[in-house]
Structure formats: structure tokens, C-alpha cells
Design an enzyme around this catalytic site. Sequence first.
Site, short mmCIF file in Angstrom:
data_model
loop_
_atom_site.label_atom_id
_atom_site.label_comp_id
_atom_site.label_asym_id
_atom_site.label_seq_id
_atom_site.Cartn_x
_atom_site.Cartn_y
_atom_site.Cartn_z
N ASP A 516 0.77 -1.24 0.00
CA ASP A 516 0.00 0.00 0.00
C ASP A 516 0.81 1.30 0.00
O ASP A 516 1.04 1.89 -1.03
CB ASP A 516 -1.00 -0.01 1.16
CG ASP A 516 -1.97 -1.19 1.06
OD1 ASP A 516 -1.66 -2.15 0.33
OD2 ASP A 516 -3.04 -1.16 1.68
N GLU A 748 -2.67 -8.08 12.82
CA GLU A 748 -2.26 -7.80 11.44
C GLU A 748 -0.80 -7.33 11.36
O GLU A 748 -0.06 -7.70 10.46
CB GLU A 748 -3.18 -6.69 10.88
CG GLU A 748 -2.95 -6.33 9.44
CD GLU A 748 -3.82 -5.13 8.99
OE1 GLU A 748 -4.30 -4.39 9.86
OE2 GLU A 748 -4.01 -4.96 7.77
C1 6A9 Z 1 -10.42 -1.63 3.01
C2 6A9 Z 1 -12.04 -1.00 4.72
C3 6A9 Z 1 -12.04 -0.94 7.75
C4 6A9 Z 1 -3.96 -4.46 3.37
O1 6A9 Z 1 -4.90 -8.41 4.18
C5 6A9 Z 1 -5.57 -7.84 3.12
C6 6A9 Z 1 -4.85 -6.62 2.61
C7 6A9 Z 1 -3.48 -7.00 2.11
O2 6A9 Z 1 -3.58 -7.75 0.94
C8 6A9 Z 1 -2.63 -5.79 1.80
O3 6A9 Z 1 -1.33 -6.20 1.47
N1 6A9 Z 1 -4.80 -5.61 3.67
C9 6A9 Z 1 -2.57 -4.87 3.00
O4 6A9 Z 1 -1.77 -3.75 2.72
C10 6A9 Z 1 -6.15 -5.17 4.11
C11 6A9 Z 1 -6.86 -4.45 2.99
C12 6A9 Z 1 -8.20 -3.94 3.28
C13 6A9 Z 1 -8.71 -3.13 2.10
C14 6A9 Z 1 -10.14 -2.80 2.15
C15 6A9 Z 1 -11.84 -1.59 3.37
C16 6A9 Z 1 -12.52 -2.02 5.68
O5 6A9 Z 1 -13.03 -1.45 6.85
#
Ligand code: 6A9
Length: 781
Positions: A516, A748
Site C-alpha cells: 500500500d 495484522e
Molecule cells: C479496506 C475498509 C475498515 C492491506 O490483508 C488484506 C490486505 C493485504 O492484501 C494488503 O497487502 N490488507 C494490505 O496492505 C487489508 C486491505 C483492506 C482493504 C479494504 C476496506 C474495511 O473497513
Amino acid sequence: HLVNSTAEPRLPRVITPFPAPKLTDLSQFQGKHKESLYWGTYRPHIYLGIRARTPQSLMAGLMWNYVEDDSYHLRHVCKQEDDLSAYGWIKHDGRDFGHQVLVDHGMILNTSFLKSKGEGSGYGGDWAVRLDVQVDRSKWNKKHESSAQLFFYLADEGGNALHLSSQNLNVHEDSLLASGSRIDIGDWQLHLKSSDDLELHYSGFHTPYFHNLSDLVEETLVTQRRKHGRMQLPDSSDDLPNVLVFQIIGGFPFTSDIILVSETNSESSRVEERLNSLTGISLSNELKYKEQAFDEKIEKIFNLADKVDSDSISVGKAAVGNLLGGIGYFYGQSKIALSGNPNHKEHVPYISYWPAELYTAVPCRSTFPRGFLWDEGFHQLLIWRWDIHISLDIIGHWLDLINIDGWIPREQILGAEALSRVPEEYVPQHPTNGNPPTMLLALSGIINALKNSEFNAMDRSEISLFLECAFGRLEAWFQWLNITQSGEQMSSYYWHGRDNVTTFELNPQTLSSGFDDYPRASHPSADERHLDLRCWVLLAAECMHSIEQFLNKETKPGRSYGSTAKLLSDIELLNQLHFDDAYGAYFDFGNHSEKVQLKWKELKVGHNHATRQLVREVLERPVLRLVPQIGYVSFFPFMGRIISSGSLILEKQLELISNRSLLWTDYGLRSLAKTSSLYMKYNTEHDAPYWRGTIWINMNYRVLSALHHYSKESGPYQDKAKAMYKELRSNLIRNIVRNYQQTGFLWEQYDQIKGNGKGAHPFTGWTSVVVLIMAEAYDTI
Ligand code: 6A9
């Protein structure tokens, strides 16, 4: 070529499926396999949710009422705001058994799930849920009631009406609560058995919506309370209800067994016997047996007892349990952005992808309860070791989502329940954007295990057939990455889709990389070279090469994975593109300035109104250069083991990694060095640093794998690598275990200063690879 004028209108390319038979249609996924995975806890976003792997399922779920002073909170969908002190499947085999513990302010709820294909039962068998409710009085406010209220519901997504067994529920006389009929499982019955004194009430609803069932129950309770002063369902129903909710009120402690039996209509249905075997003592015994089997299987696969202490083992088990228990089944259509700047947030025009099923694990049951492409590769590192058939089935579902261009949407938001959890601007997926091909990491692990004959003959032939049929899809996936994401310079790559007109972001994000907000070139352009992506393509080429060899494929002219891998692992070429002599580190390259900052600016709104806004200010002209931010991206050549074990560059990488002023902490490696200009910087007024310092376990696992590798390669830095390996491994395990014990969750990310868990939880996605770290299970690629 002749144009076939009678052909059906062509679909837009982006929503045209890859033209090959679906992997999920392979015979290994039909028959017994399919039936054995029919029912499951496949609604991971619900504290306890059960459904079948079919688009319009009969679903079950649990809610309970938490009373605080004068307000009531209905627990149902996993939410961080609920502030449970712990929840998660502490054991689960991904198939027919699970045991979850939920702790809600002194109320301790144990939920067990057991599936059984008894004689006489219908397709997919029968299942039972044991709800065991206890209280910890020291944490239970006196004002709270001395009883608990649970709500167990059934809902038929297929719209079939559900029948209530009688108007006056008295489970001591008759355990039957409800019944119905479906094409998949025939006539079915829902029973409740308990030896405790329980009060039951019910409500029946007819509704086309299933994503907001908590609201339905809550509204009913509020109305009832206003009318009668009691939080009690009205014991009445809409006509032809497709949702039935049963309220179970019991004094602490109590237990209740709820059973769904299928195919109850046939002569030989033996309903009584099946019910008896799934309740009371029989159920207790069977659950005990399954718990043991889980423990034994964990031990057999990961040998944890030889490697870590017993506290770590129990955390490891809970990690595996909730990863497997968190596997979900989703059905729906992704929204695909049609055009425009991928970072343009509002009202992106979109079209729908084809309707698709997705069987997948999820990163986080509360915050991200859906499929994410590169997360899934990490999940599979564990899951294939646990159950190769589940793993191939999941990988097959993902690869079936590939389109004719070889693209797979990164984030899978399928169906109304999933949609209801995602802010609108995050929904459309951009067909210009990729995501790391980590699934190939899992596949190459599987192939290595095959070569070491870790599978039986049957599994071996299924895996081979799977790979044979997957090969065309994998090739398309590889080509998509290799071609669409390539850069100007030969053998360079960059993540496409960054926003190059932003005036708010300190550094425009690169969501597709998975990192990100990790700092990249300040001014996105086609001249960029992203080091991590180049190494991912190398990894993908190596994996493709090993699959190709395994399958004895002839190399297609001009498409040799071996030669691509060779080119990309040429250290001279890599160094020309990405190495910075002064730092001794590998970097991205691009149009970049270090002198970028966020500044408050007054904005006039209307006449006398001013408002402040944080905007980006660039203080010097960006130039083409290496981007001097040391962090996870810098260590991709090291993780990819491109650097030879005798080289000074290796020594330098080890120095950088072990340097406490840069990356090393007592809890794992920081994502970004303390000395980097964007270390822990907000990206906009509201976007807190994410991959700008905190510790992430997936990347720590990759670095650790490489340290493990270099600690086995003889050379001048072997001992140093070994020492670092040991220390990093124990730092990671110690901190994750401590956090679990203190908070009840895996997280996380972990704070780089204090080590405390941060962000989403329970995060039993890639954080659960800590189990592989405990087991020292690393892959050779
Ligand atoms: C947001 C909002 C708060 C971010 O683990 C899933 C992903 C990874 O693939 C990525 O590498 N996470 C990491 O930087 C979480 C992504 C969530 C995006 C959607 C929506 C939800 O409410």
C-alpha cells in the site's frame, strides 16, 4: 477470418473468462470430495455461521445479547467494536470439526461444530452445534442478568419456506424446532436438545435480504420491549418465513445441542439414531475424539514439540484452527472498474465480472472477511501442509477467476454480505493492477514435497493432474504479469496503476504491490522500476520452470521460463538496475524527490468560510534516480536468494538487516528503516502509516527463510546468518505468543517500538505463518 454474424454478442474482454475447462470441474473435486466439504463454518464474518458450498444455501448463524447498563448490543457479525476479549477457532480441521471460544465481558461461549455422514443422512451429512455458555462472575457486572440470551437462526437463501414445528416450543417434550425441504438435502429437520432448563421463543421473517439479519432481530426486540417491557421474540411469524430465529434463554451455565438432520423423509432415515449420536454424551465423546485428532495431526505435520515450548504450541494451534475455521465460501460478481485513474475514488463506472464461487481463507474475520489474492498464497503455505485437497480446491477456485487476459481481480468482494462490509470506493477492481503471485510459492512448495515423496500415490496423481490442467491458466497469469507490468528498461518492471496527479498523498500508494503506502518514487511514471515486482516475476518464472519440468513439458520457443529466470537472477543486471553503491542497498528507481511534504493550506469555501486542507508540496524538481528508502522492498533480492553466499553484497544485506538503527527490533523486522525519510509518516491527513515502519509477519517469514537458507550455505557469512536466523525467529515467536496471551488474538501487524499488536484482529491470515516459523518449515524457492 470470416466474421460469424450469428455469434452471440461478444463480452467485453475484461469480463471474458479464460477459455479453458474450469479447474473446479475436475473430477477430483466432484463426488465424495465435494460432498465431504458441503457443509462448513463457511461464513467466517459471523461469530458462528454455517452454510453449504452452494450459491443459495440454507444458512445458520448465532447471535447473542450483551447487556450493558441499560443498553443492549446484539452480537452477530464479527466486529472489532464489540470488543470481545477473545474469539476464534482454537481447533478446526477445515472439514467436519471445530471448537471455538468466545469471551464477551465475562460471558464465555464455547461453540463446537461437528459434521457426520451417518447411515441414512442426506447429501453432505448432518451437523451439530454445541453451545456451551458459562460466566466468569468476577468480570460479569452485577447489574447484568443472571441468564444469557442466545439467538440461533436458519435462513434459506433459496427462498424456500421454513416450517415451524409448533406454536409452543417445549424442547423437553419434542426437540424438533423446524423443518423444510430443499433440492440438495431433501427434507430436513432442526432439533434442539438440552438437559438444562431453557426458555425458548421465536420469530419468523419473510425477507429477500440476508446481509442485515441482525437489524431484523434487533428491531423486533426493540418493538417487543417497548410494547411488553421484555426483550423477548414474539412467538409469531410472517407468512411463509424464510428466516426463523430461535431465542434461547438460560441461566448460567447451560449447554444446548442444535442439530440439522437431512433427508429425513426416506424409510431408512433413522432420524432418532442420528439425533442421538449427535447430542449429549455421544456428541461429547465425538468432540473429544476430534480434539485429540486435531492435536495429533498438528504434531505430526509440524513437530512443534521438538521445536518450541508448550505456550507457543497452544498459540500455534489456535492460529491453525482459526485459519482453517475462517475458510469461507462466497458467491457473487466482482465489480470491475471500466476506465479512468485507478485512484480516482468517486463513482467509478464499472461492469460486473461473471458470477463466481470462491472458496478461500480470509485474512481477518472481522475487518477483511473476504478473499485477497496475495494473502491467499501465504495461507496456502500452511493449508497445503494440513490438507492438500482443501488447498488445491482453494487454489482451483482462485485460478478459475482468471480472465482471458490472464488477470485475476485482487480483492474479492462477492455477494451482498461481503459488499455490505466494504466502503464503496474500494469495491471496483482495476484490470490494470496486479498483485504478487504468491500462490506460485505454495505450488512450488507442493512440488518440492512431491519430489520428496511426501504424498501417497493417489494424492500424487491428483496433484499432477491438477497442475497439468492449471498450467494454461498459470501461463496466462505469468504472461500477464510479465508483459503488462514491464517497464521501459529491458528486464525492469513496475506496478501499474499508481496515481500520478495526486495533490494529497505524500507518496502515491501502490495498492497492487500489497505494500500500500510503502514509499516509492514520488512521481509515478513509466520510467519506474519496482524491485519487489522484478523479484516476484523471477520467483514466478522459477516456479513455472519447476512446474514445467515436473510435467515434462516441452519449452515453447521464446517462452522459456528457465531463461527468463536466468536473466532475472543475473546479479550484474540486477545491480545495474537497482543497486546503490553508497548505501550498499537495493532500491526502486524512478522520478523522485526526497523533498516532498504535506502542508496545511487555507481553502476558501463560499463567502466567509475558510477551511484547512493538508496538501502535498514538492520542494524540488524530481529527477530519475534510485529511491533511497530502506525497507522490505530492499531485501527482495536477498529473500529471492539471488545474492551469492560468498559476496560482499550479502555481507552488506546482513549488516543492514541486523542494524538496530535501521530495521532490527526485539519483535521482528521493521517494514521501513528508522532513517528513511518516510518512516512512520502519515500519507494524507487521515491515512496513518501502514507499511512505513510496523512489523509484518509475511515478510518476516520470507526474510527468515532466506536467513535459514544462507545459514546452510557454507561461506564467510554463514555463521552470521545463522545467529541472525536464531534471534529473529525467537523474537518473532516470543512476541506473537506474548501478544496472544495478553490480548487473545493474533494481529495484522506488530508495533516496532513496543511489540504490541496493531491493526485488524483476529488476523489469522498470514500472521499464522508463525506456525511455519515455529516448525522451521521453509520452501526452497
Ligand atoms: C479496506 C475498509 C475498515 C492491506 O490483508 C488484506 C490486505 C493485504 O492484501 C494488503 O497487502 N490488507 C494490505 O496492505 C487489508 C486491505 C483492506 C482493504 C479494504 C476496506 C474495511 O473497513
